[in-house]
Structure formats: structure tokens, C-alpha cells
Scaffold this motif. Structure first.
Motif, mmCIF file in Angstrom:
data_model
loop_
_atom_site.group_PDB
_atom_site.id
_atom_site.type_symbol
_atom_site.label_atom_id
_atom_site.label_comp_id
_atom_site.label_asym_id
_atom_site.label_seq_id
_atom_site.Cartn_x
_atom_site.Cartn_y
_atom_site.Cartn_z
ATOM 1 N N ILE A 121 -30.002 5.476 -31.304
ATOM 2 C CA ILE A 121 -29.096 5.284 -30.176
ATOM 3 C C ILE A 121 -27.791 6.004 -30.469
ATOM 4 N N VAL A 122 -27.305 6.760 -29.491
ATOM 5 C CA VAL A 122 -26.045 7.486 -29.618
ATOM 6 C C VAL A 122 -25.090 6.952 -28.562
ATOM 7 N N ARG A 123 -23.906 6.524 -29.019
ATOM 8 C CA ARG A 123 -22.893 5.948 -28.124
ATOM 9 C C ARG A 123 -21.638 6.812 -28.140
ATOM 10 N N ILE A 124 -21.111 7.120 -26.967
ATOM 11 C CA ILE A 124 -19.833 7.824 -26.828
ATOM 12 C C ILE A 124 -18.797 6.805 -26.384
ATOM 13 N N ILE A 125 -17.738 6.658 -27.178
ATOM 14 C CA ILE A 125 -16.671 5.712 -26.881
ATOM 15 C C ILE A 125 -15.490 6.504 -26.334
ATOM 16 N N CYS A 126 -15.114 6.261 -25.105
ATOM 17 C CA CYS A 126 -14.049 7.001 -24.431
ATOM 18 C C CYS A 126 -12.684 6.521 -24.918
ATOM 19 N N PHE A 138 -23.325 13.956 -20.230
ATOM 20 C CA PHE A 138 -23.487 14.369 -21.625
ATOM 21 C C PHE A 138 -24.921 14.704 -21.984
ATOM 22 N N GLU A 139 -25.049 15.355 -23.121
ATOM 23 C CA GLU A 139 -26.327 15.708 -23.724
ATOM 24 C C GLU A 139 -26.259 15.397 -25.213
ATOM 25 N N ILE A 140 -27.377 15.050 -25.803
ATOM 26 C CA ILE A 140 -27.459 14.774 -27.239
ATOM 27 C C ILE A 140 -28.140 15.955 -27.901
ATOM 28 N N LEU A 141 -27.558 16.438 -28.993
ATOM 29 C CA LEU A 141 -28.120 17.564 -29.738
ATOM 30 C C LEU A 141 -28.814 17.032 -30.983
ATOM 31 N N GLY A 142 -30.032 17.498 -31.228
ATOM 32 C CA GLY A 142 -30.756 17.046 -32.407
ATOM 33 C C GLY A 142 -32.130 17.660 -32.444
ATOM 34 N N CYS A 143 -33.015 17.013 -33.192
ATOM 35 C CA CYS A 143 -34.373 17.528 -33.303
ATOM 36 C C CYS A 143 -35.337 16.372 -33.333
#
Length: 145
Positions: A121-126, A138-143
């Protein structure tokens, strides 16, 4: 996110303005997610499996959106599972990183972490906004693992 590989049900937020749901937060989408107020607000995506995440791409309001706003600065935290402890993306000295965000509503900004993080899980805190509300795609970068 943009490819719809992450399902709508797996995109959630702490609060939303009416008509600006978390599921509208996909990069380059027409809509966007907007927070309900300026308290500590966040949006997150559950990738569905643990993988390595190397960064995020952020944008402000969608092309047809009525808000002329964006997120100017943010932190990122991750979780290995839905029951796991929140872990912030850190500098080498162990401090939480405050990332610079957007300066307008349409131009994507790519943020690469100092090191890839293992997460589900990826969370963006403003932290700060470009107008009177947090608005984000947004987009998540990874593999895939």
C-alpha cells in the motif's frame, strides 16, 4: 493506476469533497480526488501484492475540473499489508522526506525515492496545496515481483 490494474475499490482516502472521489485520482484522468479540508489528508492505493516501489507521479486537477489546484508538497508512507505499521519514505539520516509536488494542475511531476521501498500500500500525505484545496491525480512507479 492509469492502466486500471489497481481496482477502484483499492483506492481510498481520508476524506473527499463531494464529486471528487479517490477513484478519480488516476494519472491523466479527466477528474481528480479533492480532500474535504486542510487537516492532515491522505490518499492511498493498495497494489494488491508486495512489490518494490521506486516513486510516484503526481498531477493536480483534471483537464475539465473546476478546481485550479494541486498538491505542492507531500510525504509518502507505505504498508506491507492492510494490518501493517505505516513506514515513511526516509532520508539517509532517518528523517521523513517532504517531497516537492506540483506547480500547476496539469503537468505531471515524477518523484523518485532515494531507494526503492518494499510495499503493498502506498499513501500520499498532503502537506501544502496550490490553491484552496488538496487536489491530486497520481501514479505509482515500481515493478511486479
Amino acid at each position: 493506476m492509469e492502466s486500471d490494474e489497481i481496482l477502484d475499490a483499492d483506492i481510498t482516502a481520508s476524506a473527499t469533497k463531494e464529486g471528487y472521489t479517490a477513484t478519480d485520482a488516476r494519472l491523466n484522468g479527466i477528474g481528480a480526488w479533492a480532500a474535504d479540508d486542510f487537516t492532515i489528508e491522505w490518499i492511498q492505493a493498495d497494489i494488491g501484492y508486495q512489490t518494490y516501489v521506486s516513486g510516484v507521479i503526481t498531477q493536480g486537477d483534471g483537464n475539465d475540473g473546476s478546481w485550479n489546484s494541486w498538491v505542492e508538497s507531500f510525504k509518502v508512507s507505505t504498508f506491507l499489508s492492510t494490518n501493517d505499521t505505516e513506514v515513511f519514505v526516509m532520508n539517509q539520516d532517518g528523517t521523513e522526506i517532504v517531497f516537492p509536488g506540483n506547480t500547476n494542475k496539469n503537468t505531471p511531476v515524477t518523484t523518485i525515492f532515494p531507494a526503492a521501498v518494499h510495499a503493498r500500500i502506498v499513501r500520499i500525505i498532503c502537506l501544502t496545496a496550490g490553491d484552496d484545496v488538496y487536489v491530486l491525480r497520481f501514479e505509482i512507479l515500481g515493478c511486479k515481483m
